[in-house]
Scaffold this active site. Structure first.
Site, PDB file in Angstrom:
ATOM      1  N   HIS A 285      24.650 -30.468  21.802  1.00 49.81           N
ATOM      2  CA  HIS A 285      25.559 -31.301  22.590  1.00 49.81           C
ATOM      3  C   HIS A 285      26.883 -31.424  21.854  1.00 49.81           C
ATOM      4  CE1 HIS A 285      26.946 -34.532  25.153  1.00 49.81           C
ATOM      5  NE2 HIS A 285      27.294 -35.202  24.048  1.00 49.81           N
TER       6      HIS A 285
ATOM      7  N   MET B   9      24.218  -0.743  39.813  1.00 44.02           N
ATOM      8  CA  MET B   9      25.196   0.095  39.100  1.00 44.02           C
ATOM      9  C   MET B   9      25.900  -0.769  38.064  1.00 44.02           C
ATOM     10  SD  MET B   9      26.892   2.464  42.012  1.00 44.02           S
ATOM     11  CE  MET B   9      26.129   3.968  42.546  1.00 44.02           C
TER      12      MET B   9
ATOM     13  N   GLY C  23      36.644  -5.752  44.235  1.00 41.98           N
ATOM     14  CA  GLY C  23      37.664  -6.421  45.053  1.00 41.98           C
ATOM     15  C   GLY C  23      37.981  -7.813  44.522  1.00 41.98           C
TER      16      GLY C  23
ATOM     17  N   ALA D 166      35.061  -7.153  49.788  1.00 38.36           N
ATOM     18  CA  ALA D 166      35.027  -8.356  48.928  1.00 38.36           C
ATOM     19  C   ALA D 166      33.800  -8.301  48.039  1.00 38.36           C
ATOM     20  CB  ALA D 166      35.024  -9.616  49.781  1.00 38.36           C
TER      21      ALA D 166
HETATM   22  P1  FAD Z   1      29.616   6.471  34.015  1.00 35.47           P
HETATM   23  O1  FAD Z   1      30.138   5.345  33.231  1.00 35.47           O
HETATM   24  O2  FAD Z   1      30.234   6.734  35.342  1.00 35.47           O
HETATM   25  O3  FAD Z   1      29.731   7.751  33.088  1.00 35.47           O
HETATM   26  C1  FAD Z   1      29.389   9.016  33.525  1.00 35.47           C
HETATM   27  C2  FAD Z   1      30.165  10.014  32.699  1.00 35.47           C
HETATM   28  O4  FAD Z   1      29.655  11.301  32.982  1.00 35.47           O
HETATM   29  C3  FAD Z   1      31.649  10.076  33.026  1.00 35.47           C
HETATM   30  O5  FAD Z   1      32.400  10.025  31.838  1.00 35.47           O
HETATM   31  C4  FAD Z   1      31.830  11.421  33.723  1.00 35.47           C
HETATM   32  O6  FAD Z   1      33.089  12.004  33.429  1.00 35.47           O
HETATM   33  C5  FAD Z   1      30.719  12.225  33.114  1.00 35.47           C
HETATM   34  N1  FAD Z   1      30.220  13.296  33.967  1.00 35.47           N
HETATM   35  C6  FAD Z   1      29.759  13.215  35.234  1.00 35.47           C
HETATM   36  N2  FAD Z   1      29.308  14.407  35.651  1.00 35.47           N
HETATM   37  C7  FAD Z   1      29.501  15.255  34.629  1.00 35.47           C
HETATM   38  C8  FAD Z   1      29.238  16.629  34.446  1.00 35.47           C
HETATM   39  N3  FAD Z   1      28.641  17.333  35.398  1.00 35.47           N
HETATM   40  N4  FAD Z   1      29.587  17.203  33.278  1.00 35.47           N
HETATM   41  C9  FAD Z   1      30.169  16.473  32.296  1.00 35.47           C
HETATM   42  N5  FAD Z   1      30.428  15.163  32.411  1.00 35.47           N
HETATM   43  C10 FAD Z   1      30.096  14.573  33.556  1.00 35.47           C
HETATM   44  N6  FAD Z   1      29.419  -2.843  34.945  1.00 35.47           N
HETATM   45  C11 FAD Z   1      29.045  -3.883  34.196  1.00 35.47           C
HETATM   46  O7  FAD Z   1      27.885  -3.962  33.797  1.00 35.47           O
HETATM   47  N7  FAD Z   1      29.930  -4.873  33.845  1.00 35.47           N
HETATM   48  C12 FAD Z   1      31.203  -4.850  34.257  1.00 35.47           C
HETATM   49  O8  FAD Z   1      31.980  -5.751  33.927  1.00 35.47           O
HETATM   50  C13 FAD Z   1      31.640  -3.761  35.045  1.00 35.47           C
HETATM   51  N8  FAD Z   1      32.904  -3.690  35.461  1.00 35.47           N
HETATM   52  C14 FAD Z   1      33.308  -2.613  36.197  1.00 35.47           C
HETATM   53  C15 FAD Z   1      34.614  -2.587  36.644  1.00 35.47           C
HETATM   54  C16 FAD Z   1      35.049  -1.528  37.416  1.00 35.47           C
HETATM   55  C17 FAD Z   1      36.481  -1.492  37.882  1.00 35.47           C
HETATM   56  C18 FAD Z   1      34.151  -0.458  37.719  1.00 35.47           C
HETATM   57  C19 FAD Z   1      34.612   0.732  38.520  1.00 35.47           C
HETATM   58  C20 FAD Z   1      32.841  -0.493  37.292  1.00 35.47           C
HETATM   59  C21 FAD Z   1      32.414  -1.584  36.533  1.00 35.47           C
HETATM   60  N9  FAD Z   1      31.100  -1.680  36.101  1.00 35.47           N
HETATM   61  C22 FAD Z   1      30.698  -2.763  35.370  1.00 35.47           C
HETATM   62  C23 FAD Z   1      30.110  -0.636  36.400  1.00 35.47           C
HETATM   63  C24 FAD Z   1      29.947   0.282  35.189  1.00 35.47           C
HETATM   64  O9  FAD Z   1      31.198   0.827  34.847  1.00 35.47           O
HETATM   65  C25 FAD Z   1      28.956   1.376  35.513  1.00 35.47           C
HETATM   66  O10 FAD Z   1      27.746   0.799  35.954  1.00 35.47           O
HETATM   67  C26 FAD Z   1      28.688   2.219  34.288  1.00 35.47           C
HETATM   68  O11 FAD Z   1      29.866   2.792  33.783  1.00 35.47           O
HETATM   69  C27 FAD Z   1      27.684   3.321  34.636  1.00 35.47           C
HETATM   70  O12 FAD Z   1      27.386   4.041  33.488  1.00 35.47           O
HETATM   71  P2  FAD Z   1      26.892   5.543  33.563  1.00 35.47           P
HETATM   72  O13 FAD Z   1      26.767   5.998  32.168  1.00 35.47           O
HETATM   73  O14 FAD Z   1      25.736   5.636  34.466  1.00 35.47           O
HETATM   74  O15 FAD Z   1      28.066   6.337  34.292  1.00 35.47           O
HETATM   75  P1  NAD Z   2      30.352  -3.602  45.993  1.00 36.89           P
HETATM   76  O1  NAD Z   2      29.134  -2.973  46.515  1.00 36.89           O
HETATM   77  O2  NAD Z   2      30.233  -4.660  44.960  1.00 36.89           O
HETATM   78  O3  NAD Z   2      31.176  -4.249  47.181  1.00 36.89           O
HETATM   79  C1  NAD Z   2      31.619  -3.512  48.273  1.00 36.89           C
HETATM   80  C2  NAD Z   2      31.959  -4.472  49.384  1.00 36.89           C
HETATM   81  O4  NAD Z   2      32.655  -3.752  50.370  1.00 36.89           O
HETATM   82  C3  NAD Z   2      30.721  -5.063  50.047  1.00 36.89           C
HETATM   83  O5  NAD Z   2      30.883  -6.458  50.184  1.00 36.89           O
HETATM   84  C4  NAD Z   2      30.665  -4.353  51.388  1.00 36.89           C
HETATM   85  O6  NAD Z   2      30.093  -5.143  52.407  1.00 36.89           O
HETATM   86  C5  NAD Z   2      32.140  -4.103  51.639  1.00 36.89           C
HETATM   87  N1  NAD Z   2      32.418  -2.981  52.523  1.00 36.89           N
HETATM   88  C6  NAD Z   2      31.808  -1.770  52.568  1.00 36.89           C
HETATM   89  N2  NAD Z   2      32.408  -0.981  53.495  1.00 36.89           N
HETATM   90  C7  NAD Z   2      33.426  -1.697  54.027  1.00 36.89           C
HETATM   91  C8  NAD Z   2      34.429  -1.429  55.000  1.00 36.89           C
HETATM   92  N3  NAD Z   2      34.489  -0.249  55.623  1.00 36.89           N
HETATM   93  N4  NAD Z   2      35.314  -2.404  55.308  1.00 36.89           N
HETATM   94  C9  NAD Z   2      35.268  -3.615  54.662  1.00 36.89           C
HETATM   95  N5  NAD Z   2      34.337  -3.923  53.743  1.00 36.89           N
HETATM   96  C10 NAD Z   2      33.442  -2.980  53.411  1.00 36.89           C
HETATM   97  O7  NAD Z   2      31.274  -2.394  45.515  1.00 36.89           O
HETATM   98  P2  NAD Z   2      32.544  -2.350  44.569  1.00 36.89           P
HETATM   99  O8  NAD Z   2      33.243  -3.669  44.543  1.00 36.89           O
HETATM  100  O9  NAD Z   2      33.276  -1.138  44.994  1.00 36.89           O
HETATM  101  O10 NAD Z   2      31.918  -2.096  43.162  1.00 36.89           O
HETATM  102  C11 NAD Z   2      31.038  -0.988  42.965  1.00 36.89           C
HETATM  103  C12 NAD Z   2      30.015  -1.320  41.956  1.00 36.89           C
HETATM  104  O11 NAD Z   2      30.584  -1.292  40.658  1.00 36.89           O
HETATM  105  C13 NAD Z   2      29.428  -2.715  42.072  1.00 36.89           C
HETATM  106  O12 NAD Z   2      28.423  -2.790  43.035  1.00 36.89           O
HETATM  107  C14 NAD Z   2      28.879  -2.906  40.709  1.00 36.89           C
HETATM  108  O13 NAD Z   2      27.633  -2.269  40.636  1.00 36.89           O
HETATM  109  C15 NAD Z   2      29.877  -2.199  39.838  1.00 36.89           C
HETATM  110  N6  NAD Z   2      30.806  -3.183  39.247  1.00 36.89           N
HETATM  111  C16 NAD Z   2      30.287  -4.174  38.482  1.00 36.89           C
HETATM  112  C17 NAD Z   2      31.122  -5.120  37.941  1.00 36.89           C
HETATM  113  C18 NAD Z   2      30.530  -6.221  37.132  1.00 36.89           C
HETATM  114  O14 NAD Z   2      29.393  -6.086  36.709  1.00 36.89           O
HETATM  115  N7  NAD Z   2      31.246  -7.311  36.885  1.00 36.89           N
HETATM  116  C19 NAD Z   2      32.485  -5.078  38.170  1.00 36.89           C
HETATM  117  C20 NAD Z   2      32.970  -4.071  38.983  1.00 36.89           C
HETATM  118  C21 NAD Z   2      32.120  -3.109  39.506  1.00 36.89           C
END
Ligand code: FAD
Ligand code: NAD
EC number: 1.8.1.4
Length: 475
Positions: free
Chosen positions: A452, A326, A194, A190
């Site tokens: 407001h 992240m 999730g 959650a």
């Molecule tokens: P990434 O976005 O993971 O990019 C890394 C890139 O490097 C990838 O394209 C990968 O293919 C490439 N790469 C890796 N290794 C290599 C290699 N060796 N050679 C070539 N290419 C490579 N964050 C928010 O702030 N707001 C949100 O609303 C939000 N929503 C999210 C929803 C979901 C479902 C998920 C999964 C994540 C979300 N996040 C959100 C988190 C956010 O996506 C990440 O924090 C962010 O993308 C991280 O950026 P980054 O550049 O570090 O890595």
């Molecule tokens: P998360 O760390 O937000 O949540 C993972 C949850 O899973 C935690 O509550 C943890 O206690 C629980 N958990 C871990 N192991 C478990 C198990 N074995 N059984 C049941 N529960 C378990 O991770 P996420 O939802 O996978 O998202 C990953 C990261 O991506 C986030 O931490 C965030 O940094 C980024 N993200 C950000 C946004 C946003 O900014 N709106 C949206 C999506 C993802």
């Protein structure tokens, strides 16, 4: 093999990497950026997790599903009715894919405009700041950089008993691409993913059960915010079971039977799809050849100092593959800071003022410390809050749930945190970020005129409530 020289080579074109590359190029540095990812169409797609399978596609689906939910659950209050409302999942997913294509393509255009050289393939750092790129066409090129920025991002954590099959047991990638609304969706974890993706499919009609291992809901958030959010999610029908330790996920035909143990003992539930969202880990597999000197910590993250330097001459690391939240915008700032440091300018990221937002309904947002953290560290504080139920604009919008809380130091009045739950708080949290970056006090915020009727008045009244002078509620 001929080696091409660059001032800066960035591995990874996600939020962190593309910011670093574009800013470095803006500063006159000869820059390359390497990315291995392919889009749904099998063609290279820049922009990382965020643009392909994260922030942007999830927000597109949150928005589509919110419109549908409002039509079916909220519009009646406004006197608006529609007969036989329906949602076409193919159209909704197609709209999301179009947005993804627009934005991933946009990064390619920005690279071109800024003269960043893209390489499409897998990059590996070798000793001596050499980077090899295994390109999609099977060829390998060698680059050498005065500086190399590692921005490899993160991957979903897989549970050993619930391996992703991309169909029945999925991570965010699969859950952003269901072709129909699952009748029963199980979610493990959650956390942010999730709750956001669970909300999408719940709003569209799925029965959603979320199993969370921890006994507390959203333990990182302010406890009152978490309590209010949990109450609202329950009203929406999200079934969140806390303290649930999942031990088995048996795929049988098109269903998954989950076994978990909670305070009531061992239980099972059967679902049609299972989303595993238990966190993410740094994507460093294959990134570093032997002998580079770059170190990983025990969680597999690249070790860096406060300036994102790895300790190896000219090698930096940013974004999800290093410590800190992240979040895309944390990566943005680190990318810019590192490019500026490389160019000899000052560059710094304040990890204490990175805002968090969870895009559920109501939205959840915060910056700085919670009351629980301040109590634990013994910092004296005072808090003021203001409910949206007492705010004209929120009530006019039929969005009365939630509140804004401002926390300030008891003696200096300096703002230490802002915690919000309610409509559009993803935007309001930035008043807190700005105030904290300028070392502002609750009194500063209270004396700033807010238009407001707006939602931001809740921030104003909460700041006034810190010194018990809120006008629109009893203090
Ligand atoms: P990434 O976005 O993971 O990019 C890394 C890139 O490097 C990838 O394209 C990968 O293919 C490439 N790469 C890796 N290794 C290599 C290699 N060796 N050679 C070539 N290419 C490579 N964050 C928010 O702030 N707001 C949100 O609303 C939000 N929503 C999210 C929803 C979901 C479902 C998920 C999964 C994540 C979300 N996040 C959100 C988190 C956010 O996506 C990440 O924090 C962010 O993308 C991280 O950026 P980054 O550049 O570090 O890595
Ligand atoms: P998360 O760390 O937000 O949540 C993972 C949850 O899973 C935690 O509550 C943890 O206690 C629980 N958990 C871990 N192991 C478990 C198990 N074995 N059984 C049941 N529960 C378990 O991770 P996420 O939802 O996978 O998202 C990953 C990261 O991506 C986030 O931490 C965030 O940094 C980024 N993200 C950000 C946004 C946003 O900014 N709106 C949206 C999506 C993802």
């Amino acid at each position: 093999m001929a080696t091409e020289n660059f001032d800066v080579i960035v591995i990874g074109a996600g939020p962190a990497g593309y910011h670093a590359a574009i800013r470095a190029a803006q500063l006159g540095l000869k820059t390359a950026c390497i990315d291995a990812a392919l889009g749904k169409d099998g063609k290279p797609a820049l922009g990382g997790t965020c643009l392909r399978v994260g922030c942007i596609p999830s927000k597109a689906l949150l928005d589509s599903s919110r419109q549908y939910w409002n039509l079916t659950h909220l519009f009646g209050e406004h006197g608006i009715t529609a007969s036989n409302p329906a949602i076409d999942i193919g159209t909704m997913i197609g709209r999301k894919d179009k947005i993804v294509k627009q934005f991933t393509g946009g990064i390619a255009m920005l690279f071109k405009a800024n003269k960043v050289t893209p390489y499409y393939g897998f990059g590996q750092l070798q000793p001596g700041n050499v980077v090899t790129v295994k390109q999609h066409d099977g060829t390998t090129v060698e680059l050498k950089g005065t500086n190399v920025v590692l921005a490899a991002g993160s991957d979903s954590i897989e549970l050993p008993f619930a391996k992703f099959d991309g169909k029945t047991i999925v991570d965010n990638v699969g859950a952003l691409d269901f072709t129909e609304v699952p009748k029963r969706l199980g979610v493990i974890g959650a956390g942010v993913i999730g709750l956001e993706l669970g909300s999408v499919w719940k709003r569209l009609g799925a029965e959603v059960t979320i199993l969370e291992a921890l006994p507390d809901f959203l333990a990182a958030a302010d406890a009152e915010v978490a309590k209010t959010a949990a109450r609202e999610f329950k009203k929406q029908g999200l079934d969140i079971r806390l303290g649930a330790k999942v031990s088995k996920a048996d795929v049988k035909k098109n269903e998954v039977v989950l076994t978990y143990t909670d305070a009531k003992g061992e239980q099972t539930i059967t679902v049609d799809k299972l989303l595993v969202s238990v966190g993410r880990r740094a994507a460093t597999k294959g990134l570093l050849a032997d002998g580079t000197g770059v170190k990983l910590d025990q969680r597999g993250m690249i070790e860096v100092d406060e300036h994102c330097h790895t300790g190896v001459d000219g090698v930096w690391a940013i974004g999800d593959c290093v410590r800190g939240p992240m979040l895309a915008h944390k990566g943005f700032e680190e990318g810019i800071a590192v490019a500026e440091l490389i160019a000899g300018l000052p560059g710094h990221v304040n990890l204490d003022t990175i805002p968090w937002v969870i895009y559920t309904e109501p939205e959840i947002a915060w910056v700085g410390k919670t009351e629980e953290q301040l109590k634990a560290e013994g910092t004296p504080y005072k808090a003021g809050s203001f409910p949206f139920a007492a705010l004209g604009r929120a009530v006019a919008m039929a969005e009365p749930a939630g509140f804004v809380k401002v926390i300030a130091h008891a003696e200096t009045d300096r703002i230490l945190g802002m915690h919000l739950v309610g409509v559009n708080v993803s935007e309001l949290v930035h008043e807190g970020v700005l105030a904290m970056e300028f070392s502002g006090s609750a009194d500063d915020l209270a004396r700033i005129c807010h238009a407001h009727p707006t939602l931001s008045e809740a921030v104003h009244d909460a700041a006034m409530a810190v010194s018990k002078r809120a006008i629109h509620k009893a203090n």
